[in-house]
Design an enzyme around this catalytic site. Sequence first.
Site, PDB file in Angstrom:
ATOM      1  N   CYS A  64      -2.853  -8.470  -0.856  1.00 35.77           N
ATOM      2  CA  CYS A  64      -1.507  -9.067  -0.794  1.00 35.77           C
ATOM      3  C   CYS A  64      -1.375 -10.250  -1.745  1.00 35.77           C
ATOM      4  CB  CYS A  64      -1.228  -9.491   0.649  1.00 35.77           C
ATOM      5  SG  CYS A  64       0.200 -10.535   0.830  1.00 35.77           S
TER       6      CYS A  64
ATOM      7  N   CYS B 244       1.662  -7.847  -2.595  1.00 35.88           N
ATOM      8  CA  CYS B 244       2.961  -8.428  -2.220  1.00 35.88           C
ATOM      9  C   CYS B 244       3.369  -9.655  -3.046  1.00 35.88           C
ATOM     10  CB  CYS B 244       2.952  -8.870  -0.756  1.00 35.88           C
ATOM     11  SG  CYS B 244       1.872  -7.945   0.331  1.00 35.88           S
TER      12      CYS B 244
ATOM     13  N   LYS C  94       3.731  -9.161  -6.930  1.00 40.05           N
ATOM     14  CA  LYS C  94       4.795  -8.148  -7.046  1.00 40.05           C
ATOM     15  C   LYS C  94       6.170  -8.762  -6.792  1.00 40.05           C
ATOM     16  CE  LYS C  94       6.419  -6.355  -3.668  1.00 40.05           C
ATOM     17  NZ  LYS C  94       5.989  -5.260  -2.837  1.00 40.05           N
TER      18      LYS C  94
ATOM     19  N   TYR D 123       6.178   3.644  -3.166  1.00 46.46           N
ATOM     20  CA  TYR D 123       6.845   2.366  -3.346  1.00 46.46           C
ATOM     21  C   TYR D 123       6.146   1.468  -4.350  1.00 46.46           C
ATOM     22  CZ  TYR D 123       4.371  -0.873  -0.042  1.00 46.46           C
ATOM     23  OH  TYR D 123       3.502  -1.698   0.603  1.00 46.46           O
TER      24      TYR D 123
ATOM     25  N   GLU E 182       8.416   0.043  -7.367  1.00 47.61           N
ATOM     26  CA  GLU E 182       8.573  -1.416  -7.471  1.00 47.61           C
ATOM     27  C   GLU E 182       8.085  -1.907  -8.831  1.00 47.61           C
ATOM     28  OE1 GLU E 182       8.172  -2.896  -2.832  1.00 47.61           O
ATOM     29  OE2 GLU E 182       6.381  -2.886  -4.066  1.00 47.61           O
TER      30      GLU E 182
ATOM     31  N   HIS F  62      30.728 -13.848   7.310  1.00 43.70           N
ATOM     32  CA  HIS F  62      31.531 -13.459   6.163  1.00 43.70           C
ATOM     33  C   HIS F  62      31.418 -14.493   5.055  1.00 43.70           C
ATOM     34  CE1 HIS F  62      34.646 -11.107   4.287  1.00 43.70           C
ATOM     35  NE2 HIS F  62      35.388 -12.187   4.086  1.00 43.70           N
TER      36      HIS F  62
ATOM     37  N   GLU G 286      26.957  -8.197   6.982  1.00 53.14           N
ATOM     38  CA  GLU G 286      28.074  -7.978   7.910  1.00 53.14           C
ATOM     39  C   GLU G 286      28.582  -6.534   7.821  1.00 53.14           C
ATOM     40  OE1 GLU G 286      31.979  -9.774   7.310  1.00 53.14           O
ATOM     41  OE2 GLU G 286      31.586  -9.960   5.161  1.00 53.14           O
TER      42      GLU G 286
END
Length: 528
Positions: free
Chosen positions: A89, A94, A97, A229, A233, A503, A508
């Site tokens: 990681c 992670c 990346k 992925y 990515e 909002h 939302e």
Amino acid sequence: MAASGHLSKQFFKTFRQFKTFVDGRHFSGTVRTYCSSGRDNSYDLIVIGGGSGGLACAKEAASFGKKVAVLDFVTPSTQGTKWGLGGTCVNVGCIPKKLMHQSALLGQAIKDAKSFGWNIPETSFSWETMAANIQGHVKSLNWGHRVQLKDKDVTYLNAKGSFLDDKTIEALDAKGRKTILKGDKIVIAVGGRPTIPDIPGAKEHVITSDDLFWLKKSPGKTLVVGASYVALECAGFLAGVGLDVTVMVRSIPLRGFDQEMANHVCAYMENHGVKFLYKCQPDHMKKIGTGQIAVQYRNGHNSDEEIEEDYFNTVLMATGRWPETKALCLQNTSVKIDSSTGKIIGGFNNDFEKTSADNIYAIGDILLDRPELTPVAIRAGKLLARRLFEVSHSQMDYASVGTTVFTPLEYGCVGLSEESALHKYGEDGIEVYHSYYKPLEFTVPQRDASQCYIKFICMREGPKKLVGLHYLGPNAGEVIQGFATAFRAGASMSTVMSTVGIHPTCAEEIVKLNITKRSGKDPQVTGC
Ligand code: FAD
Ligand code: NA7
């Protein structure tokens, strides 16, 4: 203190206070710790692997006053890349990346900024600067991990661990020095490494994600092989920083993820300059005079599978990962591994992380059939430490873990894909609410939002319990993190729909969903 049985009287004791807070309860007390001055190699807990899971487990056990050792060793990649403490990681996953993804997002933001009134002089991108700064940050994290281990009195050995028997570990360092350690309990947290398929020329010429984040110079025109992925990515941020990128897809993109969402992810990337070679796979690679790599590949679209060729500065293989079990010499223990994946089988004695050996446990990517994600490894490691030393009985819950694919248009999800929900509950059992929406921030710069899509899958009967949520759009990780909590709390369609939105946000749009797929109505959101 379990390890005390192994200690002779020549080792002197100290008394250490500990205080910790677990599952809403405070624990404190005094523990005897045995100061070995380097002579005593018996531990309450030995952790093999100093990545996400291993470090979390070791630090947690040490916080209960236990005597803990962590072994971490990085075997250099096929291209000779190596790195420091912290595992995949921190060093090659992670963290670098997400930072490179951020660099690409900033490139997009610079383009958008002009429409928002910024007068931006001509810009250029320097891989060298990006890489040096990200690599500098990663090195600071390596250092931070070492300091934390020291602060918690965890012994750290930069050495490769292998089993001599269920309770004995041999630690071999880079200089060939061996240390023998005895562990009352042993946790295996060795993760995995990228695989390189057996294709002529591949081993010599390709890089993997273990190399990409440590490149000092731009990879230039890049072929990414694979469509999971990691592949998408990496292709996404390479294209985002202006490189010529092609993705070679053998079958489908993002296997295991909702395929409608996966196709949107790729469509967005394609609209933003990434080239896709579908139904293709590499056959042969060789370096040519220009320094480029000539890649010969089979194109499944051609009935005679004729070979085609293209040239790249870099070929990135993202064709899967293989667990690091081989070097552990598990044949000297009673730990069982799964022969098709090489992963460790857990779940003995109703404990997910317990292996078939009484005192040996496994966490993180090395454990069979568990999500390969950092927070999963960390949580499993902490909970295991608590159970091992009887601070708590809580087991890891591997179900309903949210995740995000950090492609140029981010994709976050929690729960079942539409395919899995249909398979599990049948077409009449589920309802799918969906909408295409336009993020407000896309409007002024007139960005294409045709792939910004949300899908909410729930049971059709009763309170319409949520079984899967899929979101394609900006800040997907931030959006899905909150909804993952609602999901775990058993949220239903009515709970979500009765939530008042914030909002103007993209999130939302989830609480505003009202069109079912079954209705066949146009799912385009119009207006506020
Ligand atoms: P690791 O972190 O892999 O640590 C294992 C450590 O053990 C390594 O340091 C290894 O060198 C060491 N080791 C191996 N064998 C031995 C031995 N015999 N003796 C001593 N040490 C040994 N997850 C997310 O949650 N979010 C993301 O965005 C994400 N992005 C990713 C991107 C990429 C490119 C990759 C490859 C992975 C990504 N992951 C992501 C997955 C995540 O990195 C892993 O799930 C996580 O690191 C697993 O932790 P672990 O503790 O099981 O193993
Ligand atoms: P995955 O999820 O195992 O995916 C491997 C990808 O590579 C997938 O698209 C495969 O296609 C493709 N692949 C595999 N072998 C080949 C060959 N020989 N030629 C062409 N394409 C191939 O691996 P990742 O590295 O992306 O991710 C693994 C984990 O690491 C992930 O869970 C993260 O947590 C970290 P296929 O679908 O099989 O046709």
